[in-house]
Design a protein around this motif. Structure first.
Motif, PDB file in Angstrom:
ATOM      1  N   ASP A  35     -94.254 -17.452 -85.914  1.00 55.93           N
ATOM      2  CA  ASP A  35     -93.102 -18.294 -85.591  1.00 55.93           C
ATOM      3  C   ASP A  35     -91.778 -17.616 -85.901  1.00 55.93           C
ATOM      4  OD1 ASP A  35     -94.956 -20.192 -84.891  1.00 55.93           O
ATOM      5  OD2 ASP A  35     -94.841 -21.281 -86.788  1.00 55.93           O
ATOM      6  N   ASP A  36     -91.772 -16.761 -86.915  1.00 54.32           N
ATOM      7  CA  ASP A  36     -90.541 -16.096 -87.334  1.00 54.32           C
ATOM      8  C   ASP A  36     -90.569 -14.613 -86.994  1.00 54.32           C
ATOM      9  OD1 ASP A  36     -89.368 -18.445 -88.749  1.00 54.32           O
ATOM     10  OD2 ASP A  36     -91.129 -18.183 -90.032  1.00 54.32           O
ATOM     11  N   ALA A  37     -91.215 -14.279 -85.877  1.00 55.67           N
ATOM     12  CA  ALA A  37     -91.367 -12.868 -85.502  1.00 55.67           C
ATOM     13  C   ALA A  37     -90.022 -12.168 -85.332  1.00 55.67           C
ATOM     14  CB  ALA A  37     -92.181 -12.754 -84.216  1.00 55.67           C
TER      15      ALA A  37
ATOM     16  N   LEU B 103     -86.500  -6.956 -90.141  1.00 57.48           N
ATOM     17  CA  LEU B 103     -86.757  -6.456 -91.493  1.00 57.48           C
ATOM     18  C   LEU B 103     -87.660  -5.234 -91.514  1.00 57.48           C
ATOM     19  CD1 LEU B 103     -87.374  -9.881 -93.283  1.00 57.48           C
ATOM     20  CD2 LEU B 103     -85.318  -8.469 -93.409  1.00 57.48           C
ATOM     21  N   LEU B 104     -88.508  -5.090 -90.510  1.00 60.15           N
ATOM     22  CA  LEU B 104     -89.510  -4.022 -90.528  1.00 60.15           C
ATOM     23  C   LEU B 104     -88.920  -2.611 -90.586  1.00 60.15           C
ATOM     24  CD1 LEU B 104     -92.458  -5.190 -88.268  1.00 60.15           C
ATOM     25  CD2 LEU B 104     -92.559  -4.421 -90.628  1.00 60.15           C
TER      26      LEU B 104
ATOM     27  N   ARG C  99    -102.501  -9.541 -84.933  1.00 62.51           N
ATOM     28  CA  ARG C  99    -102.064  -8.817 -83.745  1.00 62.51           C
ATOM     29  C   ARG C  99    -100.543  -8.801 -83.629  1.00 62.51           C
ATOM     30  NH1 ARG C  99    -106.766 -10.597 -79.310  1.00 62.51           N
ATOM     31  NH2 ARG C  99    -108.444  -9.490 -80.400  1.00 62.51           N
ATOM     32  N   VAL C 100     -99.894  -9.891 -84.004  1.00 70.53           N
ATOM     33  CA  VAL C 100     -98.428  -9.902 -83.996  1.00 70.53           C
ATOM     34  C   VAL C 100     -97.881  -8.897 -85.003  1.00 70.53           C
ATOM     35  CG1 VAL C 100     -96.401 -11.292 -84.564  1.00 70.53           C
ATOM     36  CG2 VAL C 100     -98.197 -12.245 -83.118  1.00 70.53           C
ATOM     37  N   THR C 101     -98.460  -8.863 -86.191  1.00 69.33           N
ATOM     38  CA  THR C 101     -98.021  -7.898 -87.199  1.00 69.33           C
ATOM     39  C   THR C 101     -98.189  -6.470 -86.699  1.00 69.33           C
ATOM     40  OG1 THR C 101     -98.614  -9.413 -88.994  1.00 69.33           O
ATOM     41  CG2 THR C 101     -98.342  -7.102 -89.563  1.00 69.33           C
ATOM     42  N   GLY C 102     -99.352  -6.187 -86.109  1.00 63.21           N
ATOM     43  CA  GLY C 102     -99.578  -4.844 -85.576  1.00 63.21           C
ATOM     44  C   GLY C 102     -98.619  -4.482 -84.464  1.00 63.21           C
ATOM     45  N   HIS C 103     -98.333  -5.454 -83.598  1.00 57.31           N
ATOM     46  CA  HIS C 103     -97.401  -5.209 -82.488  1.00 57.31           C
ATOM     47  C   HIS C 103     -95.994  -4.919 -83.014  1.00 57.31           C
ATOM     48  CE1 HIS C 103     -95.631  -5.685 -78.462  1.00 57.31           C
ATOM     49  NE2 HIS C 103     -94.670  -6.364 -79.078  1.00 57.31           N
ATOM     50  N   LEU C 104     -95.523  -5.732 -83.936  1.00 52.39           N
ATOM     51  CA  LEU C 104     -94.181  -5.531 -84.484  1.00 52.39           C
ATOM     52  C   LEU C 104     -94.067  -4.199 -85.218  1.00 52.39           C
ATOM     53  CD1 LEU C 104     -93.456  -9.123 -85.890  1.00 52.39           C
ATOM     54  CD2 LEU C 104     -92.557  -8.093 -83.789  1.00 52.39           C
TER      55      LEU C 104
END
Length: 425
Positions: free
Chosen positions: A250-252, A258-259, A276-281
Motif C-alpha cells: 500500500d505504501d510502495a 527510501l530504498l 514480489r513488490v519488495t523484489g521489484h522495488l
C-alpha cells in the motif's frame, strides 16, 4: 559476592589521589555496585551506571563503609594467588604494607575495599592480573572478592580487531517484515554490527505472535516495528533503528523513495505479493535484496539473494524457471501468508526453526555487503539457500532434502524475456 565497578568509578579511582571512600548499593543476590567515589580531600563524584545497575541502585541497601586505595602492584599478584581458595586471604599487616597511604582499620564489621595498582603490566608482564580488584577487609585479614570493572569501550567496537566493524557501522539495511522471522533477523543484523536498520511493517503485536516472536507480552497491541526498535535500542545501542509503520504494498511509493538510501533490503514479510513488490522495488532501485521464508508449512527454510545484475533474474523469473525444469513453484503455498485469521493459514513451524532461518538470512545479507566491500572470505556458495527443518525427501528438486539440518545452495537463473521487473524501463 560480586562488585560491579562502572567505568566512571574506575576512571576516577585511576586518576585521583592515593585513597578515598565509596558509596555502594547491593541486593539480596550478592551483587554490589559502586554509586559514588570520593577522594581524600572530601570531593565526591557520583557514578553513572547502566539501566540494569540503576535498578540495583534504586532498590538496594546503602553501604557506606567502602574505601579504595592505590597500592603496590605486587598486592594484586597476591590477590590472584589467594583468589579461588576457600577461606584464603592476606593478614592485615601484609595487606597494609602495600598501600601507599590512607589505610582504614576495620571495626567490628568488615568493609569493602577496591585497590588500584598502577603500572601493573610493566611490573608483572607475565601475570594476567587486573589493575582494580576487590577485597573484604576484616579484623583478621583481607579476603579477595569477585570484581567486574566496566571497560571504557563496550558494544560492537570491542571486536573491531577481528570483525569489519567500521564497514558495517556505515551500512544501511531495510528490513521488510517484523514478524517471527523478521524480529529475529533484526536482532541478528544488529548483532553483526549493522549501523542503521530501517524496519517496515504495518502490523501490531498480538498474543498469538508471542510463541515465535522475539518481543515479550508487555508490547502486545503496539506496532511490531516500534516494540522491536525499543528492544534493540536497549540491547544493541550501536545500531540506529528507524521504525516505519508502513505496508510495502500500500505504501510502495514511500518505500520507493527510501530504498536508494539503503545498501540492501531484506524481506521476511508474509505473502507472495509483499515479497514480489519488495523484489521489484529493490531491482528498480539497483539495491540487492534477500528474501527469507519457510515453505511446506514450515518444513523448509529458504533464502533467496536477488542481485540487480544482468544475469540474475527476479523472484518471479526464478520461480518460473524452476517450474519449467520440473521443480515445484512453492510461492502459491505462501499466498495469504502464515499466521491466523481469515486470510492466513496456520503456521506449523516452531520459533527456533524460524529464528534459524532468520539468522541465515542475516548472514546472507551481511556477507553480501561485505563481499561488495572487498571481503572475499564472506563469499557465499550460491544465490538460493535451502535448509531442512523437517526432512522432506518426497519434494520435487531442489527441495528434496533428505535429512533435517541439511543445507543446499543453488546458483541464480537469468531473467526471462519480457519480465517487467528485470527489463530496463
Amino acid at each position: 559476592m560480586l562488585i560491579l565497578v562502572p567505568h566512571h568509578a574506575a576512571a576516577t579511582i585511576r586518576q585521583a589521589g592515593p585513597w578515598g571512600g565509596m558509596t555502594l548499593r547491593g541486593n539480596h543476590e550478592g551483587l554490589t555496585v559502586i554509586r559514588g567515589v570520593s577522594t581524600r580531600d572530601g570531593a565526591t563524584f557520583p557514578v553513572n551506571t547502566s539501566p540494569g545497575q540503576n535498578l540495583i541502585a534504586a532498590n538496594g541497601d546503602v553501604r557506606a563503609s567502602g574505601y579504595w586505595y592505590r597500592v603496590a602492584p605486587v598486592l594484586h599478584v597476591y590477590w590472584r594467588q589467594v583468589s579461588g581458595r576457600l577461606g584464603a586471604g592476606l593478614p592485615l599487616p601484609a595487606f597494609q604494607e602495600h598501600l601507599t597511604s590512607g589505610y582504614k582499620k576495620p571495626g567490628p564489621n568488615p568493609y569493602l575495599a577496591l585497590t588500584y595498582a598502577p603500572n601493573l603490566t610493566e611490573a608483572f608482564p607475565d601475570h594476567d592480573v587486573p589493575d582494580i580488584v576487590a577485597w573484604r577487609v576484616e579484623r583478621d585479614g583481607a579476603y579477595p572478592l569477585n570484581c567486574l570493572v566496566e571497560p571504557s569501550t563496550t558494544g560492537i567496537s570491542q571486536i573491531q580487531d577481528h570483525w569489519p566493524v567500521k564497514d558495517l557501522q556505515t551500512a544501511q539495511v531495510m528490513l521488510v517484515g517484523a514478524g517471527s522471522i523478521g524480529s529475529a533477523t533484526a536482532h541478528a543484523l544488529a548483532g553483526y554490527g549493522i549501523g542503521h536498520l530501517t524496519l517496515v511493517d504495518p502490523d501490531r503485536l498480538s498474543w498469538h505472535n508471542l510463541v515465535r516472536h522475539t518481543t515479550n507480552h508487555r508490547h502486545v497491541g503496539r506496532p511490531k516495528v516500534t516494540a522491536l526498535a525499543e528492544e534493540l535500542a536497549e540491547l544493541r545501542p550501536d545500531t540506529t533503528v528507524t521504525p516505519l509503520v508502513l505496508n510495502v504494498i500500500d505504501d510502495a511509493d514511500r518505500i520507493r523513495t527510501l530504498l536508494p538510501q539503503s545498501d540492501l533490503v531484506l524481506c521476511t514479510a508474509d505473502g507472495v505479493a509483499a515479497r514480489r513488490v519488495t523484489g521489484h522495488l529493490a531491482r528498480r532501485a539497483g539495491v540487492p535484496a534477500v528474501m527469507a521464508c519457510v515453505l511446506q508449512d514450515g518444513a523448509l527454510g529458504e533464502i533467496l539473494r536477488l542481485r540487480p545484475w544482468p544475469q540474475h533474474g527476479c523472484l518471479t523469473c526464478r520461480r518460473q524457471t524452476l517450474a519449467e525444469h520440473g521443480g515445484i513453484d512453492p510461492e502459491p503455498a505462501l499466498d495469504a501468508g502464515y499466521g491466523t485469521g481469515t486470510r492466513h493459514r496456520p503456521m506449523t513451524a516452531v520459533g527456533p526453526d524460524l529464528h534459524l532461518v532468520a539468522h541465515l538470512a542475516a548472514k546472507t545479507a551481511v556477507a553480501t555487503l561485505l563481499e561488495r566491500l572487498g571481503h572475499p572470505d564472506q563469499r557465499l556458495p550460491g544465490e538460493q539457500g535451502l535448509i531442512s527443518l523437517r526432512r522432506q525427501p518426497d519434494c520435487a528438486p531442489p527441495f528434496d532434502l533428505n535429512r533435517t539440518g541439511e543445507t543446499r545452495w543453488l546458483p541464480a537463473t537469468p531473467p526471462r524475456p519480457g519480465c517487467p521487473t528485470c527489463e530496463t524501463p
